[in-house]
Design an enzyme around this catalytic site. Structure first.
Site, PDB file in Angstrom:
ATOM      1  N   TYR A 197      -8.879  -7.535  -7.088  1.00 33.91           N
ATOM      2  CA  TYR A 197      -7.456  -7.794  -7.326  1.00 33.91           C
ATOM      3  C   TYR A 197      -6.528  -6.962  -6.450  1.00 33.91           C
ATOM      4  O   TYR A 197      -5.426  -6.614  -6.850  1.00 33.91           O
ATOM      5  CB  TYR A 197      -7.114  -7.617  -8.811  1.00 33.91           C
ATOM      6  CG  TYR A 197      -7.929  -8.534  -9.685  1.00 33.91           C
ATOM      7  CD1 TYR A 197      -7.681  -9.903  -9.692  1.00 33.91           C
ATOM      8  CD2 TYR A 197      -8.961  -8.045 -10.471  1.00 33.91           C
ATOM      9  CE1 TYR A 197      -8.442 -10.762 -10.463  1.00 33.91           C
ATOM     10  CE2 TYR A 197      -9.733  -8.901 -11.240  1.00 33.91           C
ATOM     11  CZ  TYR A 197      -9.464 -10.256 -11.236  1.00 33.91           C
ATOM     12  OH  TYR A 197     -10.234 -11.111 -11.989  1.00 33.91           O
TER      13      TYR A 197
ATOM     14  N   CYS B 202      10.967  -1.839   1.276  1.00 32.75           N
ATOM     15  CA  CYS B 202      12.360  -1.587   0.908  1.00 32.75           C
ATOM     16  C   CYS B 202      12.553  -2.042  -0.537  1.00 32.75           C
ATOM     17  O   CYS B 202      13.182  -3.069  -0.817  1.00 32.75           O
ATOM     18  CB  CYS B 202      13.284  -2.338   1.860  1.00 32.75           C
ATOM     19  SG  CYS B 202      15.016  -1.912   1.646  1.00 32.75           S
ATOM     20  N   GLU B 203      11.979  -1.278  -1.441  1.00 27.26           N
ATOM     21  CA  GLU B 203      11.913  -1.637  -2.865  1.00 27.26           C
ATOM     22  C   GLU B 203      11.623  -0.362  -3.636  1.00 27.26           C
ATOM     23  O   GLU B 203      10.579   0.264  -3.442  1.00 27.26           O
ATOM     24  CB  GLU B 203      10.793  -2.653  -3.076  1.00 27.26           C
ATOM     25  CG  GLU B 203      10.656  -3.191  -4.466  1.00 27.26           C
ATOM     26  CD  GLU B 203      11.614  -4.341  -4.735  1.00 27.26           C
ATOM     27  OE1 GLU B 203      12.087  -4.434  -5.871  1.00 27.26           O
ATOM     28  OE2 GLU B 203      11.881  -5.120  -3.802  1.00 27.26           O
TER      29      GLU B 203
ATOM     30  N   GLY C  41     -16.584 -10.517 -12.399  1.00 27.55           N
ATOM     31  CA  GLY C  41     -15.910 -10.495 -11.102  1.00 27.55           C
ATOM     32  C   GLY C  41     -15.532  -9.078 -10.742  1.00 27.55           C
ATOM     33  O   GLY C  41     -16.140  -8.445  -9.887  1.00 27.55           O
TER      34      GLY C  41
END
Length: 432
Positions: A391, A362-363, A293
């Site tokens: 991914y 906001c992290e 994959g």
């Protein structure tokens, strides 16, 4: 060429993706956006298909692992290239079917398939359901009987291997949520129960040891264990497995520090090991399947952002903030995954500005990289993260209510939208 043939630098110093200037792509499609060089994807499909036929046998085909990148266009592409499909959720099944993918070439995985999932899989004509445990086996047998179907299955077996990759992407060790373990004896009970079902046809076995693996040894070790298991099952139950799926997991170069992988050599070496073990155990060689994959799509992808601000905290570090982040690529936050990131507007300049690439959420943990060096950017420059074909879109979210970026396919020097950019209206469309 930078890392992979998809990326290069043109005469004006801009990064190119599939031969197209990244600045032009950003101007036409906006940022953040995912770009996928489908010519490179097709090349990988053809490489796998040719190598499998030569070293595993003419019946063997690659089975594309859709969890790496799932949208209708990718299923149309792999159908054209003659691959099978590995789906791990009802959403992936639905997408493959909606794209017109031949469902008899689909393998449906998952460690907790609901009754509704199993009913959907059967109703869509899914070729093989990879059964993960005894509860699922019993339910599937009942549902198939109620639907008047004889469903073909594989059993997921845990070989008990540590491939020495990130602990969150190891799947083949004994203590795993996936499958039934050989070491504990439960795999043998699993086979016995499957052979006693009324509405299921057991075609063979499946295993998977993990992801982003650069060495061939975990795969050859898995093949050794699984073929010994096949031989013992044959001796004890008189059942000969027609299929053996070794799973996926071949790694990809994300940075210059990652080793280059000779996929054809790995397949050749694995094929030789399988032939040797079949001869040793005196068993007929099953149809060999694998599920690449990441290695098919990762290197063909690139995400473009726009630099919003450059901020230096004196005595500490410099931040380059972009208009995307963990919603479109959570892998650094989750796994500390390393990427090659560069200033696409000045890809010809010396990367001598050490910085942290920060997302817009906001992290405080919304970062794409720390301690990397790029050509010093300014507001409006295009920042590129390479090798984002796998991914990234498939793990994206609407955290902070941010719309997901579009997927733009690049083929033969032309770019087109394959998945539209989400809008704010899309995000609130299910709110009541």
């Amino acid at each position: 060429m930078i890392l992979h043939k998809t990326y290069d630098v043109n005469s004006v110093g801009h990064l190119t993706i599939g031969g197209i200037d990244s600045a032009e792509l950003a101007k036409e499609f906006g940022t953040p956006s995912y770009f996928l060089d489908t010519d490179a994807v097709r090349d990988m499909c053809r490489m796998y298909k040719k190598a499998f036929a030569e070293y595993f046998g003419e019946r063997s085909v690659p089975v594309y692992a859709g969890k790496a990148l799932c949208y209708k266009g990718i299923y149309k592409l792999i159908a054209e290239e003659g691959l099978g499909a590995d789906c791990v959720s009802p959403g992936e099944l639905y997408t493959a079917n909606a794209a017109g993918f031949p469902m008899d070439k689909v393998f449906f995985h998952g460690n907790n398939k609901t009754d509704a999932d199993l009913e959907l899989a059967i109703s869509l004509g899914t070729g093989h359901i990879v059964v993960d445990g005894l509860d699922e086996l019993s339910s599937l047998d009942r549902i198939a009987g109620e639907m008047g179907v004889k469903q073909h299955i594989l059993l997921r077996i845990t070989p008990g291997i540590d491939p020495h990759t990130h602990k969150k992407i190891v799947t083949g060790n004994v203590d795993s949520k996936f499958g039934m373990a050989i070491m504990t004896g439960q795999a043998f009970e699993f086979v016995k129960a499957a052979l006693e079902t009324k509405n299921l046809i057991l075609d063979g076995f499946h295993c998977h040891v993990g992801s982003q693996i650069f060495d061939i040894e975990p795969f050859t070790e898995a093949a050794d264990i699984m073929l010994a298991f096949v031989a013992k099952i044959s001796a004890e139950y008189g059942y000969t497995a027609k299929m053996l799926n070794i799973g996926g997991g071949f790694g990809v170069r994300y940075t210059e520090d990652d080793p280059e992988i000779d996929y054809v050599k790995n397949i050749r070496d694995l094929g030789a090991e399988i032939d040797k073990m079949c001869a040793l155990y005196g068993i007929e060689k099953p149809m060999i399947l694998m599920e690449p994959g990441r290695s098919i799509v990762a290197a063909a992808g690139c995400t473009l952002y726009t630099c919003g601000t450059v901020k230096t905290v004196n005595g500490f570090r410099s931040y380059v903030s972009v208009d995307g982040g963990m919603p479109d690529n959570p892998r650094y936050t989750l796994y500390q995954s390393q990427y090659t990131i560069l200033n696409a507007s000045h890809a010809d300049r010396t990367p001598d500005f050490e910085c942290t690439i920060a997302g817009r959420c906001c992290e405080s943990g919304d970062l794409l990289a720390e301690g990397i060096s790029i050509a010093k950017p300014e507001r409006g420059d295009i920042i590129a993260t390479l090798v984002t074909g796998a991914y990234n879109y498939s793990m994206s979210s609407n955290y902070n209510r941010l719309p997901k970026p579009p997927i733009i396919e690049i083929a033969c020097g032309e770019a087109k939208i394959a998945v539209k950019r989400e809008t704010y209206e899309d995000i609130i469309s299910h709110d009541i």
